[in-house]
Design a protein around this motif. Sequence first.
Motif, PDB file in Angstrom:
ATOM      1  N   ASN A 151       0.822  -1.225   0.000  1.00 22.06           N
ATOM      2  CA  ASN A 151       0.000   0.000   0.000  1.00 22.06           C
ATOM      3  C   ASN A 151       0.852   1.271   0.000  1.00 22.06           C
ATOM      4  O   ASN A 151       0.451   2.299   0.533  1.00 22.06           O
ATOM      5  CB  ASN A 151      -0.966   0.006   1.189  1.00 22.06           C
ATOM      6  CG  ASN A 151      -2.082   1.019   1.005  1.00 22.06           C
ATOM      7  OD1 ASN A 151      -2.525   1.272  -0.117  1.00 22.06           O
ATOM      8  ND2 ASN A 151      -2.535   1.603   2.090  1.00 22.06           N
ATOM      9  N   VAL A 152       2.027   1.194  -0.613  1.00 18.24           N
ATOM     10  CA  VAL A 152       2.883   2.380  -0.761  1.00 18.24           C
ATOM     11  C   VAL A 152       2.600   2.949  -2.154  1.00 18.24           C
ATOM     12  O   VAL A 152       3.233   2.568  -3.139  1.00 18.24           O
ATOM     13  CB  VAL A 152       4.371   2.027  -0.616  1.00 18.24           C
ATOM     14  CG1 VAL A 152       5.211   3.294  -0.558  1.00 18.24           C
ATOM     15  CG2 VAL A 152       4.604   1.178   0.620  1.00 18.24           C
ATOM     16  N   ASP A 153       1.640   3.859  -2.223  1.00 14.55           N
ATOM     17  CA  ASP A 153       1.147   4.312  -3.527  1.00 14.55           C
ATOM     18  C   ASP A 153       1.614   5.713  -3.916  1.00 14.55           C
ATOM     19  O   ASP A 153       1.160   6.274  -4.901  1.00 14.55           O
ATOM     20  CB  ASP A 153      -0.382   4.258  -3.563  1.00 14.55           C
ATOM     21  CG  ASP A 153      -1.013   5.076  -2.452  1.00 14.55           C
ATOM     22  OD1 ASP A 153      -0.264   5.716  -1.685  1.00 14.55           O
ATOM     23  OD2 ASP A 153      -2.247   5.065  -2.338  1.00 14.55           O
ATOM     24  N   SER A 154       2.529   6.287  -3.129  1.00 14.93           N
ATOM     25  CA  SER A 154       3.001   7.634  -3.452  1.00 14.93           C
ATOM     26  C   SER A 154       4.328   7.884  -2.756  1.00 14.93           C
ATOM     27  O   SER A 154       4.722   7.150  -1.831  1.00 14.93           O
ATOM     28  CB  SER A 154       1.980   8.686  -3.008  1.00 14.93           C
ATOM     29  OG  SER A 154       1.878   8.719  -1.596  1.00 14.93           O
ATOM     30  N   LEU A 155       4.998   8.943  -3.197  1.00 13.87           N
ATOM     31  CA  LEU A 155       6.245   9.335  -2.557  1.00 13.87           C
ATOM     32  C   LEU A 155       5.997   9.748  -1.112  1.00 13.87           C
ATOM     33  O   LEU A 155       6.800   9.466  -0.221  1.00 13.87           O
ATOM     34  CB  LEU A 155       6.891  10.489  -3.329  1.00 13.87           C
ATOM     35  CG  LEU A 155       8.201  11.044  -2.745  1.00 13.87           C
ATOM     36  CD1 LEU A 155       9.273   9.962  -2.683  1.00 13.87           C
ATOM     37  CD2 LEU A 155       8.684  12.242  -3.559  1.00 13.87           C
ATOM     38  N   SER A 205       3.731   8.521   0.928  1.00  9.78           N
ATOM     39  CA  SER A 205       3.602   7.309   1.738  1.00  9.78           C
ATOM     40  C   SER A 205       4.963   6.702   2.033  1.00  9.78           C
ATOM     41  O   SER A 205       5.252   6.259   3.149  1.00  9.78           O
ATOM     42  CB  SER A 205       2.721   6.283   1.022  1.00  9.78           C
ATOM     43  OG  SER A 205       1.396   6.739   0.925  1.00  9.78           O
ATOM     44  N   TYR A 206       5.824   6.677   1.002  1.00  9.01           N
ATOM     45  CA  TYR A 206       7.161   6.115   1.202  1.00  9.01           C
ATOM     46  C   TYR A 206       7.933   6.889   2.274  1.00  9.01           C
ATOM     47  O   TYR A 206       8.557   6.294   3.164  1.00  9.01           O
ATOM     48  CB  TYR A 206       7.942   6.134  -0.114  1.00  9.01           C
ATOM     49  CG  TYR A 206       9.418   5.922   0.083  1.00  9.01           C
ATOM     50  CD1 TYR A 206       9.919   4.658   0.389  1.00  9.01           C
ATOM     51  CD2 TYR A 206      10.309   6.991   0.012  1.00  9.01           C
ATOM     52  CE1 TYR A 206      11.281   4.464   0.611  1.00  9.01           C
ATOM     53  CE2 TYR A 206      11.661   6.808   0.217  1.00  9.01           C
ATOM     54  CZ  TYR A 206      12.147   5.547   0.522  1.00  9.01           C
ATOM     55  OH  TYR A 206      13.484   5.357   0.742  1.00  9.01           O
ATOM     56  N   GLN A 254      -0.709   1.406  12.581  1.00  5.89           N
ATOM     57  CA  GLN A 254      -0.383   2.105  11.340  1.00  5.89           C
ATOM     58  C   GLN A 254       0.368   1.187  10.368  1.00  5.89           C
ATOM     59  O   GLN A 254       0.208   1.283   9.154  1.00  5.89           O
ATOM     60  CB  GLN A 254       0.458   3.344  11.635  1.00  5.89           C
ATOM     61  CG  GLN A 254       0.559   4.296  10.439  1.00  5.89           C
ATOM     62  CD  GLN A 254       1.150   5.634  10.824  1.00  5.89           C
ATOM     63  OE1 GLN A 254       1.446   5.890  11.987  1.00  5.89           O
ATOM     64  NE2 GLN A 254       1.323   6.499   9.846  1.00  5.89           N
ATOM     65  N   LEU A 255       1.172   0.291  10.921  1.00  4.61           N
ATOM     66  CA  LEU A 255       1.870  -0.698  10.113  1.00  4.61           C
ATOM     67  C   LEU A 255       1.423  -2.067  10.617  1.00  4.61           C
ATOM     68  O   LEU A 255       1.905  -2.560  11.625  1.00  4.61           O
ATOM     69  CB  LEU A 255       3.387  -0.534  10.249  1.00  4.61           C
ATOM     70  CG  LEU A 255       4.232  -1.298   9.230  1.00  4.61           C
ATOM     71  CD1 LEU A 255       3.974  -0.773   7.819  1.00  4.61           C
ATOM     72  CD2 LEU A 255       5.714  -1.176   9.552  1.00  4.61           C
ATOM     73  N   ARG A 269      -1.138   1.674   6.757  1.00  2.49           N
ATOM     74  CA  ARG A 269      -2.413   2.358   6.923  1.00  2.49           C
ATOM     75  C   ARG A 269      -2.168   3.851   6.956  1.00  2.49           C
ATOM     76  O   ARG A 269      -1.538   4.355   7.889  1.00  2.49           O
ATOM     77  CB  ARG A 269      -3.108   1.924   8.198  1.00  2.49           C
ATOM     78  CG  ARG A 269      -4.487   2.524   8.364  1.00  2.49           C
ATOM     79  CD  ARG A 269      -5.078   2.174   9.733  1.00  2.49           C
ATOM     80  NE  ARG A 269      -6.415   2.692   9.877  1.00  2.49           N
ATOM     81  CZ  ARG A 269      -7.112   2.664  11.008  1.00  2.49           C
ATOM     82  NH1 ARG A 269      -6.567   2.141  12.088  1.00  2.49           N
ATOM     83  NH2 ARG A 269      -8.324   3.147  11.074  1.00  2.49           N
ATOM     84  N   LYS A 270      -2.672   4.565   5.977  1.00  6.58           N
ATOM     85  CA  LYS A 270      -2.463   5.999   5.903  1.00  6.58           C
ATOM     86  C   LYS A 270      -3.261   6.706   6.993  1.00  6.58           C
ATOM     87  O   LYS A 270      -4.375   6.329   7.301  1.00  6.58           O
ATOM     88  CB  LYS A 270      -2.884   6.547   4.522  1.00  6.58           C
ATOM     89  CG  LYS A 270      -2.137   5.889   3.354  1.00  6.58           C
ATOM     90  CD  LYS A 270      -2.634   6.427   2.048  1.00  6.58           C
ATOM     91  CE  LYS A 270      -1.955   5.736   0.886  1.00  6.58           C
ATOM     92  NZ  LYS A 270      -2.341   4.295   0.815  1.00  6.58           N
TER      93      LYS A 270
END
Length: 371
Positions: free
Chosen positions: A292-296, A298-299, A347-348, A369-370
Amino acid sequence: MKLIQLNKMFHALVLILTTFSIFSAAAIEVTDLYQAKVAVDSQANKDRNQAIKKAMAAVLLKVGGQESVLTNSEVKRQLSRYNQYLTQYRYERDSEQLFLVAMFDENKINQLFQQQNLAIWGSLRPQILVWLLNENDLNREVVAESAGLPWPKQVNDFSEQRGLPLLLPLMDLEDSLQVNVTDLWGRFADATEQAAARYFVDANLIIRISNSSLLSEQDQQVACEGVLCQQPSWYAVDWSLLAERQQFGETYEGSDVAALLSQVLKDVASVVYQDYALSTDLNNELLIDVANVDSLTSYVEIHQFLTALSAVESVTLVEAEEQTRTFKLNLLGSKKALLASLKLNDQLQQYIDPLVGEEPGANPVFYWRKQ
């Protein structure tokens, strides 16, 4: 084959969504591990220096989790150099008592532990609901803070001193309708978890204090003088910790309930510590996959989250595939300690496919989890 994979993905998604809808993170991040508050007679230099040294010992105990930390020869030596670790201090007054609040350098304290191969207890710690049960001549009750007895304050003081988040039930109208003292006294796990549901805690601790049924037969004998008989002022105290599994402690007997309760709390802290402490004499690496890492953004959030964990020394990205990132973690301690601490944070969230289970040698898989 594709249908099986789709079914597995569906089950995974349902499990993840269900977990996030019913799970509430109960863990507490203890923010004052490197600070301690001690009573002091005056602001004179001698009293201040003694208080700062005592405060540093209290911090070392909170960070280390076990009293054996203070018996280390180098720790003893560094305690005499408390000013090298002190960052600031202030005075506070509560009623008639004067207190000194001292703060110490986190990096220096951690370096001392690492140099001596002493375990470090991280800042993310499980929250425990404490059921204090008092049996007085077979009459049983849950002791609330408003009961006028000193035991709840002793629990709260221990919680602050040792950095172990302990919570007492409110015993309000809702609790009175939900709590069955007989079930708690019997230490029935299902009934206890149901009674504690409103508090969203990681574990339940049942402490039983008794002057009757828990005593050995010899200690239950009545001392009589003439026609007057009086029950001896002798007590038994035991405990049971209900978390992923139920653990029972030994029974202590004596005339001083405060001393017995103190020993029980130390035992419980030691048991909890065993699961979450980070042994610094290990040099471990762990690869984990984060989905679920869909963006910079999030990373970056995940990297910062992992780097901030007290169990982690460094974080390196080693692979990126679609929305999954593989990180290499250099650990201060064991993999078990890291995974145990991650269970305290929603969260993780670790994911294990119910159709496959844990594959030997495979990287642990987590779902981000964002916020």
